[in-house]
Design a protein around this motif. Sequence first.
Motif, PDB file in Angstrom:
ATOM      1  N   GLY A 149       0.809  -1.201   0.000  1.00 53.95           N
ATOM      2  CA  GLY A 149       0.000   0.000   0.000  1.00 53.95           C
ATOM      3  C   GLY A 149       0.848   1.259   0.000  1.00 53.95           C
ATOM      4  O   GLY A 149       1.978   1.279   0.515  1.00 53.95           O
ATOM      5  N   ALA A 150       0.319   2.338  -0.575  1.00 54.07           N
ATOM      6  CA  ALA A 150       1.023   3.621  -0.596  1.00 54.07           C
ATOM      7  C   ALA A 150       1.035   4.227   0.811  1.00 54.07           C
ATOM      8  O   ALA A 150       0.245   3.857   1.687  1.00 54.07           O
ATOM      9  CB  ALA A 150       0.351   4.571  -1.576  1.00 54.07           C
ATOM     10  N   GLU A 151       1.949   5.202   1.021  1.00 51.92           N
ATOM     11  CA  GLU A 151       2.060   5.834   2.345  1.00 51.92           C
ATOM     12  C   GLU A 151       0.760   6.541   2.708  1.00 51.92           C
ATOM     13  O   GLU A 151       0.273   6.433   3.835  1.00 51.92           O
ATOM     14  CB  GLU A 151       3.215   6.837   2.339  1.00 51.92           C
ATOM     15  CG  GLU A 151       3.411   7.521   3.690  1.00 51.92           C
ATOM     16  CD  GLU A 151       4.565   8.509   3.666  1.00 51.92           C
ATOM     17  OE1 GLU A 151       4.779   9.196   4.687  1.00 51.92           O
ATOM     18  OE2 GLU A 151       5.245   8.605   2.618  1.00 51.92           O
ATOM     19  N   HIS A 152       0.209   7.287   1.764  1.00 49.02           N
ATOM     20  CA  HIS A 152      -1.094   7.922   1.972  1.00 49.02           C
ATOM     21  C   HIS A 152      -2.101   7.180   1.094  1.00 49.02           C
ATOM     22  O   HIS A 152      -2.112   7.337  -0.125  1.00 49.02           O
ATOM     23  CB  HIS A 152      -1.041   9.402   1.600  1.00 49.02           C
ATOM     24  CG  HIS A 152      -0.079  10.191   2.430  1.00 49.02           C
ATOM     25  ND1 HIS A 152      -0.290  10.440   3.764  1.00 49.02           N
ATOM     26  CD2 HIS A 152       1.108  10.764   2.117  1.00 49.02           C
ATOM     27  CE1 HIS A 152       0.713  11.152   4.247  1.00 49.02           C
ATOM     28  NE2 HIS A 152       1.589  11.357   3.263  1.00 49.02           N
ATOM     29  N   ALA A 153      -2.901   6.342   1.724  1.00 40.60           N
ATOM     30  CA  ALA A 153      -3.827   5.493   0.969  1.00 40.60           C
ATOM     31  C   ALA A 153      -5.119   5.316   1.758  1.00 40.60           C
ATOM     32  O   ALA A 153      -5.246   5.740   2.903  1.00 40.60           O
ATOM     33  CB  ALA A 153      -3.188   4.130   0.671  1.00 40.60           C
ATOM     34  N   THR A 154      -6.089   4.686   1.121  1.00 35.42           N
ATOM     35  CA  THR A 154      -7.356   4.346   1.757  1.00 35.42           C
ATOM     36  C   THR A 154      -7.693   2.917   1.386  1.00 35.42           C
ATOM     37  O   THR A 154      -6.912   2.234   0.707  1.00 35.42           O
ATOM     38  CB  THR A 154      -8.475   5.310   1.314  1.00 35.42           C
ATOM     39  OG1 THR A 154      -9.648   5.060   2.091  1.00 35.42           O
ATOM     40  CG2 THR A 154      -8.805   5.153  -0.168  1.00 35.42           C
ATOM     41  N   ARG A 155      -8.828   2.454   1.830  1.00 31.92           N
ATOM     42  CA  ARG A 155      -9.297   1.119   1.454  1.00 31.92           C
ATOM     43  C   ARG A 155     -10.596   1.237   0.665  1.00 31.92           C
ATOM     44  O   ARG A 155     -11.370   2.173   0.853  1.00 31.92           O
ATOM     45  CB  ARG A 155      -9.548   0.251   2.696  1.00 31.92           C
ATOM     46  CG  ARG A 155      -8.298  -0.122   3.464  1.00 31.92           C
ATOM     47  CD  ARG A 155      -8.665  -1.048   4.613  1.00 31.92           C
ATOM     48  NE  ARG A 155      -7.575  -1.192   5.563  1.00 31.92           N
ATOM     49  CZ  ARG A 155      -7.681  -1.807   6.744  1.00 31.92           C
ATOM     50  NH1 ARG A 155      -8.842  -2.333   7.099  1.00 31.92           N
ATOM     51  NH2 ARG A 155      -6.649  -1.886   7.556  1.00 31.92           N
ATOM     52  N   VAL A 156     -10.817   0.236  -0.201  1.00 29.34           N
ATOM     53  CA  VAL A 156     -12.063   0.158  -0.966  1.00 29.34           C
ATOM     54  C   VAL A 156     -12.775  -1.116  -0.546  1.00 29.34           C
ATOM     55  O   VAL A 156     -12.280  -2.213  -0.789  1.00 29.34           O
ATOM     56  CB  VAL A 156     -11.795   0.135  -2.486  1.00 29.34           C
ATOM     57  CG1 VAL A 156     -13.115   0.128  -3.249  1.00 29.34           C
ATOM     58  CG2 VAL A 156     -10.937   1.319  -2.903  1.00 29.34           C
ATOM     59  N   ALA A 157     -13.914  -0.981   0.119  1.00 32.64           N
ATOM     60  CA  ALA A 157     -14.657  -2.131   0.620  1.00 32.64           C
ATOM     61  C   ALA A 157     -15.833  -2.432  -0.298  1.00 32.64           C
ATOM     62  O   ALA A 157     -16.393  -1.544  -0.941  1.00 32.64           O
ATOM     63  CB  ALA A 157     -15.156  -1.867   2.038  1.00 32.64           C
ATOM     64  N   LEU A 158     -16.226  -3.701  -0.335  1.00 37.48           N
ATOM     65  CA  LEU A 158     -17.383  -4.150  -1.115  1.00 37.48           C
ATOM     66  C   LEU A 158     -18.376  -4.795  -0.171  1.00 37.48           C
ATOM     67  O   LEU A 158     -18.000  -5.650   0.648  1.00 37.48           O
ATOM     68  CB  LEU A 158     -16.956  -5.152  -2.187  1.00 37.48           C
ATOM     69  CG  LEU A 158     -18.094  -5.813  -2.992  1.00 37.48           C
ATOM     70  CD1 LEU A 158     -18.821  -4.776  -3.850  1.00 37.48           C
ATOM     71  CD2 LEU A 158     -17.555  -6.949  -3.859  1.00 37.48           C
ATOM     72  N   LEU A 159     -19.660  -4.395  -0.275  1.00 32.77           N
ATOM     73  CA  LEU A 159     -20.687  -4.972   0.586  1.00 32.77           C
ATOM     74  C   LEU A 159     -21.908  -5.320  -0.270  1.00 32.77           C
ATOM     75  O   LEU A 159     -22.577  -4.438  -0.811  1.00 32.77           O
ATOM     76  CB  LEU A 159     -21.089  -3.982   1.685  1.00 32.77           C
ATOM     77  CG  LEU A 159     -22.080  -4.504   2.731  1.00 32.77           C
ATOM     78  CD1 LEU A 159     -21.486  -5.680   3.503  1.00 32.77           C
ATOM     79  CD2 LEU A 159     -22.467  -3.387   3.694  1.00 32.77           C
ATOM     80  N   THR A 160     -22.178  -6.621  -0.402  1.00 30.36           N
ATOM     81  CA  THR A 160     -23.347  -7.089  -1.148  1.00 30.36           C
ATOM     82  C   THR A 160     -24.077  -8.133  -0.319  1.00 30.36           C
ATOM     83  O   THR A 160     -23.545  -8.657   0.670  1.00 30.36           O
ATOM     84  CB  THR A 160     -22.951  -7.704  -2.505  1.00 30.36           C
ATOM     85  OG1 THR A 160     -22.194  -8.907  -2.266  1.00 30.36           O
ATOM     86  CG2 THR A 160     -22.130  -6.732  -3.331  1.00 30.36           C
ATOM     87  N   GLY A 161     -25.286  -8.467  -0.722  1.00 27.49           N
ATOM     88  CA  GLY A 161     -26.101  -9.383   0.056  1.00 27.49           C
ATOM     89  C   GLY A 161     -25.630 -10.819   0.027  1.00 27.49           C
ATOM     90  O   GLY A 161     -25.979 -11.603   0.908  1.00 27.49           O
ATOM     91  N   SER A 162     -24.837 -11.199  -0.951  1.00 26.38           N
ATOM     92  CA  SER A 162     -24.448 -12.603  -1.091  1.00 26.38           C
ATOM     93  C   SER A 162     -23.072 -12.918  -0.510  1.00 26.38           C
ATOM     94  O   SER A 162     -22.603 -14.040  -0.631  1.00 26.38           O
ATOM     95  CB  SER A 162     -24.459 -12.977  -2.577  1.00 26.38           C
ATOM     96  OG  SER A 162     -23.445 -12.257  -3.262  1.00 26.38           O
TER      97      SER A 162
END
Length: 739
Positions: A355-368
């Motif tokens: 990961g980069a020094e200044h980064a974020t996360r990308v989360a996925l949320l679905t019903g299955s």
Amino acid sequence: MSTWDEPLSKGPLGGRTAKALAEKLDLRTLGDLLRYYPRRYDRRGDLTDLALLREGEDVTVQAKVLDARRKTIPARQGRRRLDMMEAVVTDGTGRLHLTFFNRGSYHQGALVPGRLAMFSGRVSTFKGRRQLDHPEYVLLDEEGLDGEAARAYADEVIPVYPAVKGLDSATIARSVGVALDYAVDIPDPLPPELRSEQRLLDVHDALTRIHRPKDMDDLKPARRRLKWDEAFVVQIALAQRRHKAEELPAKPRPGASDGILDAFDARLPFTLTDGQREVGDALAERLEATNPMHCLLQGDVGAGKTLVALRAMLRVVDSGGQAVMLAPTEVLAQQHHRSISAMLGALGRAGQIDGAEHATRVALLTGSMGAAARREALLDAASGAAGIVVGTHALLQEHVSFADLGLVVVDEQHRFGVEQRDALREKAVDGRPHVLVMTATPIPRTVAMTVYGDLDVVALTQLPKGRASVSTHVVPAAEKPHFLSRAWERIREEVGRGRQAFVVCPRIGDGTDGSGGGEVGDEVDAPREESPQGARPPLAVLDVLARLKEGPLADVRVEALHGRMTPEDKDAVMRRLNAGETDVVVSTTVIEVGVDVPNATVMAIMDADRFGVSQLHQLRGRVGRGRLPGLCLLVTESEEGAPARERLATVASTTDGFELSRADLEMRREGDVLGDAQSGARSSLRMLTLVYDEKLIGQAREAATRYVAKDPSLDGHPPLAQALTALLPEERAEYLEKT
């Protein structure tokens, strides 16, 4: 004083007429009847000597009755007995026969021999004699009318109303005339200063001219005034929504220098288009406001809307907040998650080794999702570790929370109701979140101002450089079967070059009836138009898949994709397609938006006449997404010259989505735009045409914004407030917000 909402049953009309108008035309109030406009205007026809009559002409003659007799035509198989009256008239230059069916005694009592009258109708010939069938007439005294008066009668403009069985145009015209005479003091919904500013007629004058025009020149100013009524009331409703939204607080999201957004822009392998940069700057300005942004981002297929939305989300993340992207289907949510993660790269892998020094996360949320993955996504959202959360309706559940929700991006807004949108808004803990609505269906500016009038509209009209073109052709399978054979050959040729293809069908098949578990966005056995009686059912994915595997694509890797598959199976198909392990996917419209396979170069849309213009445009946008040119084949069995074929020809003629959306609107009922087709109600737009009245709608929007800013609840304009209720009932007002 008469009022717009005064019941006809208690007003000037008799009880029987009021009941008929209510039951047959749903006209229940004085306002309903006065706004039931003629569909066309006729003239009685040229004042003509009987000796000069020609078959097929609309004429008016002044003549004297020579003879009038009744007779009864006996009932025959399939036809009831007819009461008929025949008359012979003359003007001294020739003779003319008149026939009247039913009410024979009435006509015989009026048209006695020696009586002079004016007769109007269309000339026909029966057994070698000229006649008028059931003509209009007005009885005259012995002197008759002089030449000028007779010509005036012949030239009179006759309004023709949309009629139904048991309620003809003449009866409606008489009812409207009574209502007009009764409603001379009806309140004008438009404020006097607005009428003066726009040089508009007062409402009773406009209604009189539209229902009782002295000549055709009366109609233009009357129509302009009545169009203003419709446009202004709709824009008032939308201006009130904008005003209400502007009173709510929101946390400004100004971004940060040297943040993730700057790092993202620096690593882009291409240059942003001027349009992407301009729209990005406009969104950045709105995100800095202290009241919530409500913005519609529209653009043509491939214009880069997702990139623009991602840059807005990163600005919010740089401000310490979180952004959510709500997608209507799991396929689209997974696609967005993959593409956003790929675009961010190390900037989206905070806390990971790479990961980069200044980064974020990308989360996925679905019903299955599985329990473990779901718990992790919920924790990342609640703790704020995930700056971007992508998901489906699963995001709306009560137990889903966010540390600091700052931006909601809604993809394909029309797939969500207002309750769902508000459920996500309520998850913000510090004021209301900013909202960015995306639509992949380009909308003409005038429609956007009306349907999305409570949103600020920004548009991407410029495609990125290097984007390949897509050519579209109609394949008339019934007329030219060899064209369809050639279509399968073209797919085989593309696959032979290492490329991929889609085949789209209107339904899934295997005996489903339209309710077979398809997800939102999937056309499950739901053709756009009713099939002609005796016609075959629309082609289905499972049937076409079997035929292709056994026939023209026997040695090609072909898979199915549709809404009845499990989310895991659908995602697996898309992964294999993206990895090049599948050559052809036979699918429903589940691939309509968001699916991005740069290597896909050809699409065959089966029974293409079953789809709408905008839907066809979105579907073909799934090919030619890389640097290779695309090919879209619209396969149809509709006949040449049929409306369906004309619609397909329109799609084939241009790839400009804005031009197509304008053509699509011209082909559809305008009431659909305001939800009237869905509600079964008469259209609120009876005089206004969204395609052609763009300038007037813009003027009405500006005026409505001014009035609502000064008087949001319209306390100072009671007639306008009443018109708002009458012309835009609550269910239509709700539809505007839900759309």
